[in-house]
Design a protein around this motif. Structure first.
Motif, PDB file in Angstrom:
ATOM      1  N   ASP A   1     -33.882  -0.651 -19.874  1.00 36.24           N
ATOM      2  CA  ASP A   1     -34.336   0.626 -20.420  1.00 36.24           C
ATOM      3  C   ASP A   1     -34.202   0.519 -21.940  1.00 36.24           C
TER       4      ASP A   1
ATOM      5  N   HIS B   1     -31.712   7.685 -16.055  1.00 38.43           N
ATOM      6  CA  HIS B   1     -32.266   6.334 -16.054  1.00 38.43           C
ATOM      7  C   HIS B   1     -32.400   5.828 -14.620  1.00 38.43           C
TER       8      HIS B   1
ATOM      9  N   ILE C   1     -40.542   5.643 -17.379  1.00 41.99           N
ATOM     10  CA  ILE C   1     -39.622   6.568 -16.699  1.00 41.99           C
ATOM     11  C   ILE C   1     -40.372   7.801 -16.190  1.00 41.99           C
TER      12      ILE C   1
ATOM     13  N   TRP D   1     -41.884   6.847 -12.966  1.00 35.94           N
ATOM     14  CA  TRP D   1     -40.808   6.702 -11.980  1.00 35.94           C
ATOM     15  C   TRP D   1     -40.437   8.069 -11.416  1.00 35.94           C
TER      16      TRP D   1
ATOM     17  N   ILE E   1     -32.947   8.830  -9.834  1.00 39.13           N
ATOM     18  CA  ILE E   1     -32.574   8.764 -11.246  1.00 39.13           C
ATOM     19  C   ILE E   1     -31.056   8.929 -11.331  1.00 39.13           C
TER      20      ILE E   1
END
Length: 136
Positions: free
Chosen positions: A53, A64, A123, A126, A133
């Protein structure tokens, strides 16, 4: 007549080949993408793949991908020594929208990391996929 037909065929073949291959320069080929999936999580969990990341530490703390390591893109050069053991494994990089990930990918590729990919959608993609997360 046959000469003209042969010439026309060669011109068509050359033009078609140029059209097909022209956009696929070395830089475009290097930008591989990995789709968000539970498969990716499993590969990171078993340490077969490395997930980085490249957002700021604050963004990372706010949420994350599980197993991701925070290495801010503007400091990625300082992490090169730590990444030497991962030089032969797939490395997937993400940020918020893609800009910082592309910068970090290019820096790693300049250091001869051969299997560097970009997480498609980063992200945000995602999260949209409904995958887990972690928050600090």
């Amino acid at each position: 007549m046959q000469k003209w037909l042969l010439l026309a065929s060669l011109i068509t073949l050359t033009a078609t080949s140029a059209f097909i291959y022209w956009p696929l320069d070395a830089e475009a080929e290097a930008l591989q993408k990995v789709t968000p999936s539970p498969f990716l999580l499993e590969k990171v969990k078993t340490e077969e793949w490395m997930l980085i990341d490249v957002r700021s530490p604050q963004e990372y703390a706010e949420g994350h991908i599980p197993g991701a390591i925070n290495m801010p893109h503007d400091k990625i050069d300082g992490y090169i020594d730590q990444l030497q053991d991962a030089k032969d494994k797939p490395i997937i990089i993400y940020c918020r929208s893609g800009n910082r990930a592309n910068i970090a990918m290019k820096k790693l590729e300049q250091q001869e990391f051969m299997d560097v990919s970009h997480l498609e959608g980063d992200i945000m993609g995602w999260r949209e996929s409904g995958l887990p997360i972690n928050k600090m």
